[in-house]
Design a protein around this motif. Structure first.
Motif, PDB file in Angstrom:
ATOM      1  N   SER A   4      12.654 -10.250  -2.012  1.00 37.57           N
ATOM      2  CA  SER A   4      12.083  -9.707  -3.243  1.00 37.57           C
ATOM      3  C   SER A   4      10.561  -9.727  -3.269  1.00 37.57           C
ATOM      4  N   VAL A   5       9.933 -10.437  -2.341  1.00 36.84           N
ATOM      5  CA  VAL A   5       8.487 -10.599  -2.408  1.00 36.84           C
ATOM      6  C   VAL A   5       7.768  -9.469  -1.689  1.00 36.84           C
ATOM      7  N   LEU A   6       6.557  -9.195  -2.132  1.00 36.30           N
ATOM      8  CA  LEU A   6       5.727  -8.181  -1.492  1.00 36.30           C
ATOM      9  C   LEU A   6       5.164  -8.690  -0.174  1.00 36.30           C
ATOM     10  N   LEU A   7       4.805  -9.979  -0.142  1.00 39.56           N
ATOM     11  CA  LEU A   7       4.086 -10.537   0.992  1.00 39.56           C
ATOM     12  C   LEU A   7       5.035 -10.883   2.134  1.00 39.56           C
ATOM     13  N   GLN A   8       5.330  -9.895   2.982  1.00 40.52           N
ATOM     14  CA  GLN A   8       6.082 -10.157   4.202  1.00 40.52           C
ATOM     15  C   GLN A   8       5.168 -10.825   5.235  1.00 40.52           C
ATOM     16  N   LYS A   9       5.768 -11.429   6.260  1.00 39.84           N
ATOM     17  CA  LYS A   9       4.973 -12.222   7.202  1.00 39.84           C
ATOM     18  C   LYS A   9       3.964 -11.381   7.985  1.00 39.84           C
ATOM     19  N   GLU A  10       4.308 -10.131   8.268  1.00 38.39           N
ATOM     20  CA  GLU A  10       3.345  -9.269   8.957  1.00 38.39           C
ATOM     21  C   GLU A  10       2.104  -9.047   8.093  1.00 38.39           C
ATOM     22  N   TYR A  11       2.311  -8.901   6.790  1.00 38.76           N
ATOM     23  CA  TYR A  11       1.180  -8.777   5.868  1.00 38.76           C
ATOM     24  C   TYR A  11       0.371 -10.071   5.847  1.00 38.76           C
ATOM     25  N   ALA A  12       1.070 -11.216   5.836  1.00 37.88           N
ATOM     26  CA  ALA A  12       0.387 -12.506   5.809  1.00 37.88           C
ATOM     27  C   ALA A  12      -0.455 -12.691   7.070  1.00 37.88           C
TER      28      ALA A  12
ATOM     29  N   PHE B 195     -12.466 -11.687  -0.643  1.00 35.24           N
ATOM     30  CA  PHE B 195     -12.407 -10.339  -0.069  1.00 35.24           C
ATOM     31  C   PHE B 195     -11.268  -9.549  -0.700  1.00 35.24           C
ATOM     32  N   LEU B 196     -11.320  -8.248  -0.523  1.00 37.18           N
ATOM     33  CA  LEU B 196     -10.249  -7.345  -0.940  1.00 37.18           C
ATOM     34  C   LEU B 196      -9.455  -6.919   0.288  1.00 37.18           C
ATOM     35  N   PHE B 197      -8.199  -6.494   0.059  1.00 34.12           N
ATOM     36  CA  PHE B 197      -7.379  -6.050   1.183  1.00 34.12           C
ATOM     37  C   PHE B 197      -6.398  -4.974   0.743  1.00 34.12           C
ATOM     38  N   GLN B 198      -5.980  -4.185   1.702  1.00 33.59           N
ATOM     39  CA  GLN B 198      -4.899  -3.212   1.535  1.00 33.59           C
ATOM     40  C   GLN B 198      -3.761  -3.594   2.470  1.00 33.59           C
ATOM     41  N   LEU B 199      -2.528  -3.377   2.014  1.00 34.77           N
ATOM     42  CA  LEU B 199      -1.342  -3.675   2.815  1.00 34.77           C
ATOM     43  C   LEU B 199      -0.494  -2.444   3.078  1.00 34.77           C
ATOM     44  N   TYR B 200      -0.466  -1.498   2.151  1.00 31.86           N
ATOM     45  CA  TYR B 200       0.333  -0.286   2.324  1.00 31.86           C
ATOM     46  C   TYR B 200      -0.261   0.825   1.468  1.00 31.86           C
ATOM     47  N   PRO B 201      -0.363   2.053   1.999  1.00 35.95           N
ATOM     48  CA  PRO B 201       0.208   2.579   3.249  1.00 35.95           C
ATOM     49  C   PRO B 201      -0.632   2.323   4.495  1.00 35.95           C
ATOM     50  N   LYS B 202      -1.781   1.661   4.327  1.00 40.21           N
ATOM     51  CA  LYS B 202      -2.528   1.238   5.503  1.00 40.21           C
ATOM     52  C   LYS B 202      -3.041  -0.170   5.266  1.00 40.21           C
TER      53      LYS B 202
ATOM     54  N   LEU C 150      -4.002 -12.573  -4.842  1.00 40.72           N
ATOM     55  CA  LEU C 150      -3.438 -11.749  -5.909  1.00 40.72           C
ATOM     56  C   LEU C 150      -3.023 -10.424  -5.278  1.00 40.72           C
ATOM     57  N   ILE C 151      -1.733 -10.083  -5.388  1.00 41.80           N
ATOM     58  CA  ILE C 151      -1.201  -8.886  -4.741  1.00 41.80           C
ATOM     59  C   ILE C 151      -0.507  -8.014  -5.773  1.00 41.80           C
ATOM     60  N   VAL C 152      -0.739  -6.710  -5.697  1.00 43.37           N
ATOM     61  CA  VAL C 152      -0.142  -5.747  -6.626  1.00 43.37           C
ATOM     62  C   VAL C 152       0.538  -4.633  -5.853  1.00 43.37           C
ATOM     63  N   LYS C 153       1.713  -4.270  -6.302  1.00 38.81           N
ATOM     64  CA  LYS C 153       2.322  -3.005  -5.906  1.00 38.81           C
ATOM     65  C   LYS C 153       2.312  -2.121  -7.135  1.00 38.81           C
ATOM     66  N   ASP C 154       1.669  -0.952  -7.037  1.00 42.69           N
ATOM     67  CA  ASP C 154       1.599  -0.091  -8.214  1.00 42.69           C
ATOM     68  C   ASP C 154       2.694   0.969  -8.173  1.00 42.69           C
ATOM     69  N   LYS C 155       2.761   1.747  -9.213  1.00 37.87           N
ATOM     70  CA  LYS C 155       3.840   2.727  -9.340  1.00 37.87           C
ATOM     71  C   LYS C 155       3.648   3.924  -8.423  1.00 37.87           C
ATOM     72  N   GLU C 156       2.522   3.983  -7.735  1.00 35.74           N
ATOM     73  CA  GLU C 156       2.309   4.984  -6.682  1.00 35.74           C
ATOM     74  C   GLU C 156       2.901   4.506  -5.357  1.00 35.74           C
ATOM     75  N   GLY C 157       3.301   3.207  -5.295  1.00 31.61           N
ATOM     76  CA  GLY C 157       3.857   2.637  -4.070  1.00 31.61           C
ATOM     77  C   GLY C 157       2.840   1.944  -3.190  1.00 31.61           C
ATOM     78  N   TYR C 158       1.575   1.956  -3.600  1.00 29.97           N
ATOM     79  CA  TYR C 158       0.519   1.302  -2.822  1.00 29.97           C
ATOM     80  C   TYR C 158       0.562  -0.205  -3.062  1.00 29.97           C
ATOM     81  N   ILE C 159       0.226  -0.973  -2.005  1.00 32.05           N
ATOM     82  CA  ILE C 159       0.196  -2.434  -2.096  1.00 32.05           C
ATOM     83  C   ILE C 159      -1.176  -2.913  -1.640  1.00 32.05           C
ATOM     84  N   TYR C 160      -1.809  -3.758  -2.428  1.00 29.59           N
ATOM     85  CA  TYR C 160      -3.181  -4.199  -2.156  1.00 29.59           C
ATOM     86  C   TYR C 160      -3.483  -5.430  -2.998  1.00 29.59           C
TER      87      TYR C 160
ATOM     88  N   ILE D 159       1.199   0.852   9.573  1.00 31.21           N
ATOM     89  CA  ILE D 159       0.113   0.561   8.626  1.00 31.21           C
ATOM     90  C   ILE D 159      -1.151   0.117   9.360  1.00 31.21           C
ATOM     91  N   PHE D 160      -1.001  -0.546  10.516  1.00 30.17           N
ATOM     92  CA  PHE D 160      -2.180  -0.918  11.295  1.00 30.17           C
ATOM     93  C   PHE D 160      -2.789   0.300  11.983  1.00 30.17           C
TER      94      PHE D 160
END
Length: 418
Positions: free
Chosen positions: A211-219, A294-301, A263-273, A147-148
């Motif tokens: 179960s959480v979206l926010l893994q430590k690499e994302y943090a 600020f805004l951020f993306q976590l997946y797929p980039k 505030l973090i969302v995973k949508d039904k497309e699989g994107y996380i931001y 993703i980086f």
């Protein structure tokens, strides 16, 4: 002490020495003496690669490359006191461009004069191993590397290489999108024990880490855009899979917290931001907040988008409004009904458009958001634990919901700039 004396005729050493105070030079000399003694160096005149890398806590090819640069690329496996002063003079006391050029050269782990995609992949892999000590295992590390890498640009060409290369301008752009990269690479010449702090993620036992979206690499990625005192503890306030996909529950869970949130969302497309809200979520009839959001993306980039200064349309929180010009829900950037990132009060839909507020693109595959998981995390600053936050709970409904005061700001809202 051999090459350690300040009377050296090397003009680079003389120039670098002037950047330090006498106390700083004495501390550097003490460090060098200690390391050279560990290196079993004759007359304590040099430091070996293994002792150098152990001191600064970095191994592998990235550690080799750091030693190569600090020892002036002599390839004699010896680092002198002059080398240390010159390198630190550039690395810590140089101009921003000089520091960035040094860091950029670090990524050239093959030392061939070019920063290729494979160079960056190796450097990223070793960085994550260093920071997380195999915490998630190789599979998740490779996921994080991917993703980086996805956000990096390789616009350069070199006939001798089979792959594209990252130019210096590409590197600077990449660091603006992933500031944690520059933070890490810019701290390596601090002796072992330097702070590459990843926040402590506090998760209720009923939810569990998996179960959480926010893994430590994302943090770690998000934390690159925050101050060090904001990286002590992040507390999970709301998780839709456990609390229900409900705006009322969400707002009830976060209403007692007066600090910044993620505030973090995973949508039904699989994107996380998501978005970092620098101010507490409160009912407003207009945009509010400050330039720390600020805004951020976590997946797929992975990317971070800070405010550009184009406008002040930062945070949005609409609750129980009847006007179509005041959409109910929470969001960031853009303008009403055309936000950079927005989740409606129904919590079953939203949207994400390119916006000038943050210079951000649409954060998902399409502009329409269909949430699958929504999380909200409290950023608990150092020395400001939950007990203090609970003592600062806002008192009355009138104090929390300042609708009358903010309604005065509604004039011309429909024409707010993007």
């Amino acid at each position: 002490m051999g090459n350690s004396n300040s009377s050296s005729s090397d003009p680079h050493f003389a120039s670098a020495s002037r950047a330090f105070t006498q106390k700083e030079l004495e501390d550097l000399k003490s460090l060098f003496v200690s390391l050279s003694a560990q290196s079993n160096a004759d007359s304590s005149q040099y430091v070996s690669p293994s002792v150098f890398k152990a001191c600064f806590g970095i191994d592998g090819r990235l550690g080799d490359r750091l030693f190569d640069l600090v020892s002036q690329k002599r390839n004699d496996q010896r680092l002198t006191f002059e080398d240390l002063v010159i390198a630190k003079g550039i690395y810590e006391k140089g101009t921003n461009v000089e520091i960035e050029e040094f860091i950029y050269q670090l990524l050239d782990v093959t030392a061939d004069g070019f920063v290729s995609r494979s160079d960056v992949e190796v450097a990223l892999s070793e960085m994550l191993v260093h920071i997380f000590s195999h915490e998630h295992g190789s599979n998740f590390h490779q996921h994080a590397v991917n993703i980086f890498l996805e956000s990096a640009k390789f616009s350069g060409k070199e006939e001798s290489l089979a792959e594209s290369i990252m130019s210096f301008d590409d590197f600077k752009l990449w660091c603006s999108l992933i500031p944690s990269i520059k933070k890490y690479l810019g701290s390596l010449l601090i002796p072992s024990g330097s702070d590459f702090q990843v926040p402590d993620l506090v998760i209720p036992e009923s939810i569990g880490n998996q179960s959480v979206l926010l893994q430590k690499e994302y943090a770690w990625h998000i934390g690159g855009a925050l101050n060090q005192h904001d990286l002590e503890e992040w507390r999970l306030l709301y998780h839709s899979s456990f609390h229900g996909l409900s705006f009322n529950t969400f707002f009830g869970n976060i209403s007692n917290y007066e600090g910044p949130t993620l505030l973090i969302v995973k949508d039904k497309e699989g994107y996380i931001y998501g978005g970092y809200a620098s101010q507490a979520w409160e009912k407003h009839a207009d945009f509010y907040g400050d330039m720390k959001s600020f805004l951020f993306q976590l997946y797929p980039k992975a990317s971070i988008y800070r405010p550009t200064g184009a406008n002040k349309n930062l945070q949005w929180c609409g609750v129980n409004f009847s006007s179509e010009d005041i959409p109910n829900g929470i969001g960031f950037g853009g303008r009403p009904n055309h936000f950079g990132f927005f989740i409606s009060a129904s919590f079953d839909q939203g949207h994400t458009f390119a916006c000038t507020t943050f210079g951000s693109p649409s954060l998902s595959r399409s502009t329409r958001i269909n949430p699958e998981v929504i999380e909200c995390w409290a950023i608990v600053p150092k020395g400001n634990h939950q007990e203090k936050q609970e003592a600062a709970i806002k008192g009355t409904v009138l104090e929390r919901f300042k609708e009358d005061r903010h309604m005065l700001n509604m004039v011309g809202l429909a024409n707010s700039s993007e």
